[in-house]
Design a protein around this motif. Structure first.
Motif, PDB file in Angstrom:
ATOM      1  N   PHE A 111      98.538  -7.508 119.434  1.00  0.00           N
ATOM      2  CA  PHE A 111      99.800  -7.806 120.125  1.00  0.00           C
ATOM      3  C   PHE A 111     100.516  -6.526 120.522  1.00  0.00           C
ATOM      4  O   PHE A 111     101.073  -6.403 121.633  1.00  0.00           O
ATOM      5  N   ASN A 112     100.510  -5.542 119.633  1.00  0.00           N
ATOM      6  CA  ASN A 112     101.235  -4.303 119.877  1.00  0.00           C
ATOM      7  C   ASN A 112     100.606  -3.483 120.999  1.00  0.00           C
ATOM      8  O   ASN A 112     101.322  -2.863 121.800  1.00  0.00           O
ATOM      9  N   TYR A 113      99.289  -3.475 121.078  1.00  0.00           N
ATOM     10  CA  TYR A 113      98.634  -2.728 122.155  1.00  0.00           C
ATOM     11  C   TYR A 113      98.845  -3.419 123.494  1.00  0.00           C
ATOM     12  O   TYR A 113      98.945  -2.761 124.537  1.00  0.00           O
ATOM     13  N   GLN A 114      98.930  -4.727 123.484  1.00  0.00           N
ATOM     14  CA  GLN A 114      99.245  -5.469 124.699  1.00  0.00           C
ATOM     15  C   GLN A 114     100.637  -5.090 125.199  1.00  0.00           C
ATOM     16  O   GLN A 114     100.839  -4.827 126.394  1.00  0.00           O
ATOM     17  N   LYS A 115     101.613  -5.043 124.284  1.00  0.00           N
ATOM     18  CA  LYS A 115     102.973  -4.679 124.667  1.00  0.00           C
ATOM     19  C   LYS A 115     103.053  -3.235 125.135  1.00  0.00           C
ATOM     20  O   LYS A 115     103.831  -2.907 126.040  1.00  0.00           O
ATOM     21  N   ALA A 116     102.259  -2.359 124.541  1.00  0.00           N
ATOM     22  CA  ALA A 116     102.244  -0.956 124.965  1.00  0.00           C
ATOM     23  C   ALA A 116     101.797  -0.834 126.417  1.00  0.00           C
ATOM     24  O   ALA A 116     102.351  -0.033 127.192  1.00  0.00           O
ATOM     25  N   ARG A 117     100.810  -1.631 126.790  1.00  0.00           N
ATOM     26  CA  ARG A 117     100.308  -1.574 128.174  1.00  0.00           C
ATOM     27  C   ARG A 117     101.321  -2.110 129.178  1.00  0.00           C
ATOM     28  O   ARG A 117     101.246  -1.775 130.362  1.00  0.00           O
ATOM     29  N   GLU A 118     102.272  -2.904 128.721  1.00  0.00           N
ATOM     30  CA  GLU A 118     103.256  -3.494 129.628  1.00  0.00           C
ATOM     31  C   GLU A 118     104.415  -2.545 129.937  1.00  0.00           C
ATOM     32  O   GLU A 118     105.218  -2.824 130.833  1.00  0.00           O
ATOM     33  N   VAL A 119     104.521  -1.425 129.211  1.00  0.00           N
ATOM     34  CA  VAL A 119     105.598  -0.462 129.465  1.00  0.00           C
ATOM     35  C   VAL A 119     105.113   0.572 130.479  1.00  0.00           C
ATOM     36  O   VAL A 119     104.164   1.310 130.203  1.00  0.00           O
TER      37      VAL A 119
END
Length: 262
Positions: A111-119
């Protein structure tokens, strides 16, 4: 079981299981002076539970791999000394509650790596080349605090918006990545606004800044001592509110847009 002169026998409860379910398992294990919880988990693997799954790497508090919950509090196993507990208490070690179980103490933190890619990443200024960047030391210090993050995701795990409400995850980036947005928004060389990217607007509309109610629980568990709430999230909230509701800022934006249209 025998122990060294300075050692003792501690009682542990460790969560064992996988995606199908699991339960706490009781252990009695030797503890020696100066050890951390990760040492004890390794001793359990060596002596009683060779198939116990745990994620770790540096054992120096710098990789963030060995995140777990100890007596219900998100901590790094390698930075939690056994000396903080009494010899009589039972120490409970469980996986991070906010993320799906893989096995035993290992969770899926994708989940955290997914959110990182969205920034959206840093946007370099178009009029400066490599080696020409200059910043005030105050600005360097501000960004440097946030860059101490080791991505242990303890702040993500303890944030009740993520921890207690699974349905929030799609719309909420969590404190670690809102901190990243805040860092970029405060960066004097980030050229995002000039190239059409409003980081304050995306923080509110795409990363869920409004979900954060600044309880400071993220700052309390950060092993690097980053003041996530005070130095990143609150200032970002203030700038987002100014952008949307301050009449002078609103008027200035209208005038600027009108000038660009003519």
């Amino acid at each position: 079981m025998t122990t060294a002169a300075t050692g003792y026998i501690a009682k542990f409860k460790v969560w064992r299981g996988d995606t199908e379910g699991g339960a706490l398992e009781d252990f009695e294990v030797e503890v020696n002076e100066g050890e951390v919880v990760l040492d004890i988990i390794h001793r359990l693997q060596a002596t009683q539970a060779p198939d116990l799954a745990v994620r770790w790497n540096c054992k120096a508090g710098k990789c963030g791999s060995c995140s777990a919950e100890i007596n219900g509090r998100p901590r790094l196993l390698c930075m939690t000394r056994m000396s903080v507990f009494t010899r009589e208490e039972t120490i409970t070690v469980t996986p991070l509650r906010a993320f799906p179980i893989v096995r035993d103490l290992v969770t899926n933190v994708g989940f955290n790596y997914q959110k990182a890619r969205e920034v959206p990443s840093f946007v370099p200024p178009q009029d400066l080349g490599p080696g020409e960047y200059r910043m005030m030391q105050e600005d360097v210090n501000r960004s440097q605090e946030f860059r101490k993050c080791i991505e242990c995701f303890l702040c993500q795990d303890t944030c009740h918006v993520v921890r207690d409400h699974e349905d929030n995850k799609e719309a909420f980036a969590g404190p670690r990545f809102l901190m990243r947005v805040a860092e970029l928004d405060m960066h004097p060389l980030d050229d995002a606004a000039e190239q059409g990217l409003d980081r304050k607007a995306t923080a509110q509309e795409e990363h869920g800044l409004g979900y954060c109610n600044i309880t400071k629980c993220c700052s309390e568990v950060c092993p690097e001592g980053i003041k996530i709430t005070d130095n990143a999230l609150i200032p970002l909230k203030e700038r987002a509110v100014d952008r949307k509701y301050d009449p002078l800022v609103w008027l200035g934006n209208k005038i600027m847009r009108r000038g660009q249209d003519t």
